[in-house]
Design a protein around this motif. Structure first.
Motif, PDB file in Angstrom:
ATOM      1  N   PRO A  39      36.288  -3.893   7.437  1.00  0.00           N
ATOM      2  CA  PRO A  39      35.151  -3.368   8.204  1.00  0.00           C
ATOM      3  C   PRO A  39      33.801  -3.882   7.730  1.00  0.00           C
ATOM      4  CG  PRO A  39      36.680  -1.604   7.593  1.00  0.00           C
ATOM      5  CD  PRO A  39      37.080  -2.826   6.824  1.00  0.00           C
ATOM      6  N   ASP A  40      33.687  -4.247   6.456  1.00  0.00           N
ATOM      7  CA  ASP A  40      32.394  -4.660   5.909  1.00  0.00           C
ATOM      8  C   ASP A  40      32.594  -5.856   4.980  1.00  0.00           C
ATOM      9  OD1 ASP A  40      29.713  -4.658   5.572  1.00  0.00           O
ATOM     10  OD2 ASP A  40      29.570  -2.731   4.543  1.00  0.00           O
ATOM     11  N   GLY A  41      33.354  -6.842   5.432  1.00  0.00           N
ATOM     12  CA  GLY A  41      33.727  -7.972   4.585  1.00  0.00           C
ATOM     13  C   GLY A  41      32.566  -8.835   4.137  1.00  0.00           C
ATOM     14  N   GLY A  42      31.492  -8.869   4.931  1.00  0.00           N
ATOM     15  CA  GLY A  42      30.356  -9.695   4.558  1.00  0.00           C
ATOM     16  C   GLY A  42      29.544  -9.125   3.420  1.00  0.00           C
ATOM     17  N   ARG A  43      29.665  -7.814   3.145  1.00  0.00           N
ATOM     18  CA  ARG A  43      28.904  -7.181   2.072  1.00  0.00           C
ATOM     19  C   ARG A  43      29.795  -6.588   0.985  1.00  0.00           C
ATOM     20  NH1 ARG A  43      25.002  -2.779   3.894  1.00  0.00           N
ATOM     21  NH2 ARG A  43      26.906  -1.884   4.752  1.00  0.00           N
ATOM     22  N   HIS A  44      31.075  -6.461   1.247  1.00  0.00           N
ATOM     23  CA  HIS A  44      31.981  -5.799   0.319  1.00  0.00           C
ATOM     24  C   HIS A  44      33.134  -6.743  -0.020  1.00  0.00           C
ATOM     25  CE1 HIS A  44      34.214  -1.797  -0.748  1.00  0.00           C
ATOM     26  NE2 HIS A  44      33.919  -2.542  -1.795  1.00  0.00           N
ATOM     27  N   MET A  48      36.164 -15.191  -6.906  1.00  0.00           N
ATOM     28  CA  MET A  48      36.269 -15.993  -8.125  1.00  0.00           C
ATOM     29  C   MET A  48      36.023 -17.448  -7.728  1.00  0.00           C
ATOM     30  SD  MET A  48      39.456 -14.229 -10.188  1.00  0.00           S
ATOM     31  CE  MET A  48      40.544 -14.110  -8.774  1.00  0.00           C
ATOM     32  N   ASP A  49      34.909 -18.002  -8.152  1.00  0.00           N
ATOM     33  CA  ASP A  49      34.497 -19.347  -7.736  1.00  0.00           C
ATOM     34  C   ASP A  49      35.079 -20.410  -8.654  1.00  0.00           C
ATOM     35  OD1 ASP A  49      33.053 -18.188  -5.719  1.00  0.00           O
ATOM     36  OD2 ASP A  49      31.148 -18.215  -6.810  1.00  0.00           O
ATOM     37  N   SER A  50      35.491 -21.527  -8.060  1.00  0.00           N
ATOM     38  CA  SER A  50      36.103 -22.616  -8.819  1.00  0.00           C
ATOM     39  C   SER A  50      35.229 -23.860  -8.869  1.00  0.00           C
ATOM     40  CB  SER A  50      37.468 -22.988  -8.207  1.00  0.00           C
ATOM     41  OG  SER A  50      37.327 -23.374  -6.848  1.00  0.00           O
ATOM     42  N   THR A  51      34.116 -23.890  -8.119  1.00  0.00           N
ATOM     43  CA  THR A  51      33.213 -25.039  -8.153  1.00  0.00           C
ATOM     44  C   THR A  51      31.795 -24.555  -8.448  1.00  0.00           C
ATOM     45  OG1 THR A  51      32.770 -24.929  -5.774  1.00  0.00           O
ATOM     46  CG2 THR A  51      34.626 -26.301  -6.478  1.00  0.00           C
ATOM     47  N   GLY A  52      30.888 -25.502  -8.616  1.00  0.00           N
ATOM     48  CA  GLY A  52      29.501 -25.170  -8.911  1.00  0.00           C
ATOM     49  C   GLY A  52      29.089 -25.689 -10.274  1.00  0.00           C
ATOM     50  N   ASN A  53      27.850 -25.394 -10.645  1.00  0.00           N
ATOM     51  CA  ASN A  53      27.294 -25.859 -11.908  1.00  0.00           C
ATOM     52  C   ASN A  53      27.896 -25.065 -13.062  1.00  0.00           C
ATOM     53  OD1 ASN A  53      25.427 -26.142 -14.216  1.00  0.00           O
ATOM     54  ND2 ASN A  53      24.178 -27.307 -12.762  1.00  0.00           N
ATOM     55  N   LYS A  54      28.597 -25.765 -13.949  1.00  0.00           N
ATOM     56  CA  LYS A  54      29.256 -25.091 -15.071  1.00  0.00           C
ATOM     57  C   LYS A  54      28.246 -24.569 -16.079  1.00  0.00           C
ATOM     58  CE  LYS A  54      32.621 -25.953 -18.768  1.00  0.00           C
ATOM     59  NZ  LYS A  54      33.524 -26.957 -19.375  1.00  0.00           N
ATOM     60  N   THR A  62      33.002 -14.807 -11.689  1.00  0.00           N
ATOM     61  CA  THR A  62      33.599 -13.728 -10.908  1.00  0.00           C
ATOM     62  C   THR A  62      32.485 -12.797 -10.456  1.00  0.00           C
ATOM     63  OG1 THR A  62      35.669 -13.825 -12.178  1.00  0.00           O
ATOM     64  CG2 THR A  62      35.248 -11.823 -10.911  1.00  0.00           C
ATOM     65  N   LYS A  63      32.413 -12.532  -9.175  1.00  0.00           N
ATOM     66  CA  LYS A  63      31.345 -11.703  -8.615  1.00  0.00           C
ATOM     67  C   LYS A  63      31.948 -10.566  -7.798  1.00  0.00           C
ATOM     68  CE  LYS A  63      28.308 -15.733  -8.081  1.00  0.00           C
ATOM     69  NZ  LYS A  63      29.344 -16.791  -8.248  1.00  0.00           N
ATOM     70  N   ALA A  64      31.367  -9.386  -7.943  1.00  0.00           N
ATOM     71  CA  ALA A  64      31.784  -8.219  -7.166  1.00  0.00           C
ATOM     72  C   ALA A  64      30.573  -7.672  -6.433  1.00  0.00           C
ATOM     73  CB  ALA A  64      32.395  -7.162  -8.077  1.00  0.00           C
ATOM     74  N   PHE A  65      30.686  -7.506  -5.118  1.00  0.00           N
ATOM     75  CA  PHE A  65      29.595  -7.006  -4.287  1.00  0.00           C
ATOM     76  C   PHE A  65      30.082  -5.783  -3.508  1.00  0.00           C
ATOM     77  CE2 PHE A  65      29.046 -11.531  -4.848  1.00  0.00           C
ATOM     78  CZ  PHE A  65      27.702 -11.678  -5.139  1.00  0.00           C
ATOM     79  N   THR A  69      28.761   2.649  -4.167  1.00  0.00           N
ATOM     80  CA  THR A  69      28.794   2.839  -5.612  1.00  0.00           C
ATOM     81  C   THR A  69      29.950   2.055  -6.231  1.00  0.00           C
ATOM     82  OG1 THR A  69      27.865   5.061  -5.409  1.00  0.00           O
ATOM     83  CG2 THR A  69      28.978   4.544  -7.461  1.00  0.00           C
ATOM     84  N   LEU A  70      29.663   1.363  -7.328  1.00  0.00           N
ATOM     85  CA  LEU A  70      30.689   0.674  -8.106  1.00  0.00           C
ATOM     86  C   LEU A  70      31.019   1.531  -9.324  1.00  0.00           C
ATOM     87  CD1 LEU A  70      32.438  -1.831  -8.761  1.00  0.00           C
ATOM     88  CD2 LEU A  70      30.455  -2.766  -9.974  1.00  0.00           C
TER      89      LEU A  70
END
Length: 209
Positions: A39-44, A48-54, A62-65, A69-70
């Protein structure tokens, strides 16, 4: 910037949620694994990212959005006290460690509250420049306790651009191996504690600058 390519993406889910592997996100980075709320996949979601600036921490992050409340709750089965002892075993229930880089806890529109039986703040410097604990407030810092002890092995100072008040409603003790007291007029004359012209009291030196 060249658009990244994911060779073996995979998606599975229902209207309630979705689990994806190898998703190319809007920032052109690949999410190795992503869990999204339907229902809210764009904000919730958790990714775990595998590319980008190391070096900047993007790759392997790893990011949690969540818009709500978390909550993290743990340690229910830990026995931190061994009966009949009243000394804690100091068993960690939550362990957060940054091997490199900073740890940032921020509440832009709220308070940060830390509650425990005891609170210990340690700053262990190694080069003579680090090892500091800084409290910076644009209004007020309040210290309230039955007993407040301040111990300094080298120097302890209290400065104010305006007023300093020292009040002991019951008893006020001031002791020094050598005591030097001066007011503003001291800068225009030698302190009475000076034995000769070559010995100037420290307060006189400060007021003269």
């Amino acid at each position: 910037m060249t658009k990244k390519e994911s060779f073996h993406p995979y998606f599975v889910g229902t209207e309630h949620g979705r689990l994806s592997f190898g998703t190319i996100r809007k920032n052109n980075e690949i999410s190795a694994c992503m869990l999204q709320s339907g229902p809210d996949g764009g904000r919730h979601y958790v990714t775990m990212d595998s590319t980008g600036n190391k070096e900047e921490g993007m790759r392997g992050s790893t990011k949690a959005f969540c818009p709500g409340t978390l909550t993290v709750k743990s340690g229910k089965d830990i026995e931190n006290y061994t009966v009949p002892s009243t000394e804690p075993n100091n068993i960690p229930a939550i362990w957060c460690e940054a091997e490199n880089g900073d740890i940032i806890i921020k509440a832009s529109r709220g308070k940060i509250r830390i509650e425990a039986e005891d609170i210990v703040l340690n700053a262990n410097g190694f080069d003579g420049k680090s090892g500091s604990i800084t409290l910076d407030s644009n209004d007020k810092i309040n210290l309230k306790s039955q007993i407040i002890d301040i111990n300094a092995s080298v120097s302890a100072k209290i400065f104010s651009d305006k007023t300093v008040e020292v009040i002991g409603k019951g008893l006020l003790n001031i002791y020094g191996g050598l005591a030097d007291f001066a007011d503003r007029t001291t800068k225009n004359r030698r302190s009475k504690l000076s034995a000769d012209d070559s010995c100037i009291a420290q307060n006189e030196v400060r007021n003269a600058t």
